[in-house]
Design a protein around this motif. Structure first.
Motif, short mmCIF file in Angstrom:
data_model
loop_
_atom_site.label_atom_id
_atom_site.label_comp_id
_atom_site.label_asym_id
_atom_site.label_seq_id
_atom_site.Cartn_x
_atom_site.Cartn_y
_atom_site.Cartn_z
N ALA A 178 33.34 33.36 44.90
CA ALA A 178 34.45 34.08 44.29
C ALA A 178 35.38 33.13 43.54
O ALA A 178 35.75 33.36 42.39
N GLY A 179 35.77 32.04 44.21
CA GLY A 179 36.69 31.10 43.59
C GLY A 179 36.12 30.44 42.35
O GLY A 179 36.81 30.31 41.32
N ALA A 180 34.86 30.02 42.41
CA ALA A 180 34.23 29.38 41.25
C ALA A 180 34.13 30.34 40.08
O ALA A 180 34.34 29.97 38.93
N ARG A 181 33.81 31.62 40.38
CA ARG A 181 33.73 32.59 39.29
C ARG A 181 35.11 32.85 38.69
O ARG A 181 35.24 32.97 37.46
N LEU A 182 36.14 32.92 39.52
CA LEU A 182 37.50 33.11 39.01
C LEU A 182 37.90 31.98 38.08
O LEU A 182 38.46 32.21 37.00
N VAL A 183 37.60 30.76 38.48
CA VAL A 183 37.95 29.61 37.65
C VAL A 183 37.25 29.68 36.30
O VAL A 183 37.87 29.48 35.25
N SER A 184 35.95 29.97 36.30
CA SER A 184 35.22 30.02 35.03
C SER A 184 35.69 31.19 34.17
O SER A 184 35.79 31.08 32.94
N GLU A 185 36.00 32.34 34.79
CA GLU A 185 36.49 33.50 34.04
C GLU A 185 37.86 33.21 33.43
O GLU A 185 38.13 33.55 32.27
N ALA A 186 38.74 32.58 34.19
CA ALA A 186 40.08 32.28 33.69
C ALA A 186 40.02 31.25 32.56
O ALA A 186 40.71 31.39 31.54
N ARG A 187 39.20 30.23 32.73
CA ARG A 187 39.10 29.21 31.69
C ARG A 187 38.50 29.78 30.40
O ARG A 187 38.93 29.43 29.29
N ALA A 188 37.54 30.69 30.52
CA ALA A 188 36.96 31.31 29.33
C ALA A 188 38.00 32.10 28.55
O ALA A 188 37.93 32.21 27.33
N ARG A 189 39.00 32.66 29.25
CA ARG A 189 40.02 33.47 28.60
C ARG A 189 41.19 32.64 28.09
O ARG A 189 41.87 33.04 27.14
N ASP A 190 41.47 31.53 28.76
CA ASP A 190 42.62 30.71 28.39
C ASP A 190 42.25 29.23 28.48
O ASP A 190 42.21 28.66 29.58
#
Length: 464
Positions: free
Chosen positions: A11-23
């Motif tokens: 969950a945490g790794a996916r959140l990091v990659s999703e957030a970085r892709a957006r910002d």
């Protein structure tokens, strides 16, 4: 904006990659209690069975963090949250400020309070898996305590390594949360043919040097004892910080806790009274939280769960309300125990509300879509259970499958996205996975993705 993520699992790794892709500008720091980089916990049963090596289930390459300007602090536990100053404090004394904080602390294995439990190995982390594999190499027999999803996967994996395995379960049939009694019995018979002896309705009272002692006094002999007794959300950090905690950390539709600067996702989060223990909901939550964190608008409305058993020679999918009987719903059932086949549809108000498919079946994709979308069930019930018997074309064929059909449920990847990926140059599963993440969750969609890619190549005369 300073984003801190506590937990570097799925969950945490996916959140990091999703957030970085957006910002690309946000300052991101992620803390992981495990010293290794994130890995796909869903595929640990493949590692246990010898089908995959530990390095094959890693999620992010070590270079990813530097390339995307993410600070990953691994092998470091966050000990406290200071909500007044908006800092997290680590066990080794580091203070890290945050504007927004995401808790993705996951869950931990339940170890029953019985004498000698420390002699057994829980089946939860990659380190646990490696310990089990090492012990299996010097053992003459194994016992697995717990006949839920993880216990069945562990027992099948150890049997695949040539060990005699006894699977012990307190309830009256295996996987009692997902299956009805007959399906559980058929699953037990299937496992018996693969070298697993199943004992249901038994209680383990101690782990001894020679095996597992049952409440009746019997000793189940085993050199290796594996615990698969369930998991509990890791909520101590949130509770100590004064956040609302019930079974999990309570969140709203934006995945915010009662502190608007703190979010929680994955197995530690409780949304609308439910704690989800599967990867697909965790990744759905990560996408919603990342959108909100980066200034967008998104809402999480809950997930419809489909459980897939990932054990060699055992095909199983279960979804929704599988325990209902004819008094409360329309039930369509087929059983052929000699072949390890059991199929059940649960229909209410013309909608599919539950299903069990045990044994090889080409109906899984169609039924999953019906369940997910809540659409009306066709009148031909037999055609749903046995698509090959229906006069209508098989919906799972790549030719007839609509572009909107979901192929990878873990990552919500449709046939249309796979087609677009192929048209952009991906000619194999690895290329599709890199572009869409399809096949990187539970892995059960791999055959479907291969089929679509192969079909597209055949249509255009392009070598795979």
């Amino acid at each position: 904006m300073r984003l801190v993520v506590v937990g570097n699992g799925m969950a945490g790794a996916r959140l990091v990659s999703e957030a970085r892709a957006r910002d690309p500008q946000m300052r991101v720091t992620v803390f992981g209690a495990e010293a290794c980089r994130p890995y796909n916990r869903v595929l640990l049963s493949d590692v246990l069975a010898g089908g995959s090596r530990p390095e094959q289930v890693r999620l992010l390459d070590p270079s990813w963090y530097a390339e995307h300007d993410v600070e990953a602090v691994l092998g470091t536990e966050v000990a406290r949250i200071d909500r007044e100053t908006r800092h997290v404090l680590t066990a080794d004394g580091r203070r890290e400020p945050y504007d927004l904080l995401v808790l993705a602390t996951g869950s931990e294995a339940v170890v029953p309070p019985v004498p000698g439990a420390g002699r057994a190995v829980p089946f939860r982390t990659l380190a646990d898996c490696e310990r089990i594999v090492a012990a299996a190499g010097r053992s003459r027999g194994a016992a697995v305590v717990g006949g839920g999803l993880l216990g069945v996967e562990a027992a099948r994996g150890l049997a695949g390594r040539g060990l005699p395995v006894t699977l012990l379960h307190l309830a009256g049939h295996l996987m009692d949360r997902q299956l009805d009694a007959e399906a559980g019995d058929v699953l037990g018979e299937t496992l018996a043919g693969l070298g697993v002896t199943t004992r249901t309705g038994v209680s383990a009272t101690a782990v001894e040097p020679g095996g597992v002692r049952l409440a009746c006094g019997e000793l189940v002999e085993a050199d290796l004892v594996v615990l698969a007794c369930g998991v509990r959300p890791v909520t101590g950090l949130a509770a100590a910080a004064g956040l609302e905690v019930r079974r999990g950390v309570v969140v709203d539709d934006e995945l915010r806790t009662d502190d608007p600067s703190i979010f929680a996702i994955g197995e530690c989060a409780e949304h609308d009274g439910t704690v989800y223990g599967l990867v697909a909901p965790a990744w759905e939550q990560a996408a919603v939280a990342a959108e909100v964190i980066t200034g967008g608008k998104a809402r999480y409305r809950g997930s419809r769960l489909v459980t897939r058993l990932k054990a060699k020679s055992v095909e199983l999918a279960a979804m929704g309300e599988t325990q209902l009987d004819e008094e409360h719903a329309e039930v369509v059932r087929f059983s052929h125990r000699a072949r390890g086949t059991y199929r059940k549809l649960v229909i209410r108000d013309g909608r599919l509300v539950g299903a069990i498919l045990l044994g090889e079946s080409d109906a899984v994709g169609t039924l999953t879509q019906l369940f997910d979308r809540g659409g009306p069930v066709p009148g031909d019930r037999a055609g749903l259970l046995f698509p090959g018997l229906s006069a209508a074309p098989v919906a799972g064929s790549p030719v007839l499958m609509p572009d909107a059909a979901e192929v990878c449920r873990c990552n919500s990847v449709t046939k249309g996205q796979i087609r677009a990926c192929w048209e952009a140059g991906a000619r194999d599963v690895a290329g599709v996975a890199a572009a869409t993440r399809a096949t990187t969750g539970c892995g059960t969609c791999r055959d479907a993705v291969e089929g679509i890619v192969g079909w597209l190549c055949d249509q255009e005369g392009v070598p795979v």
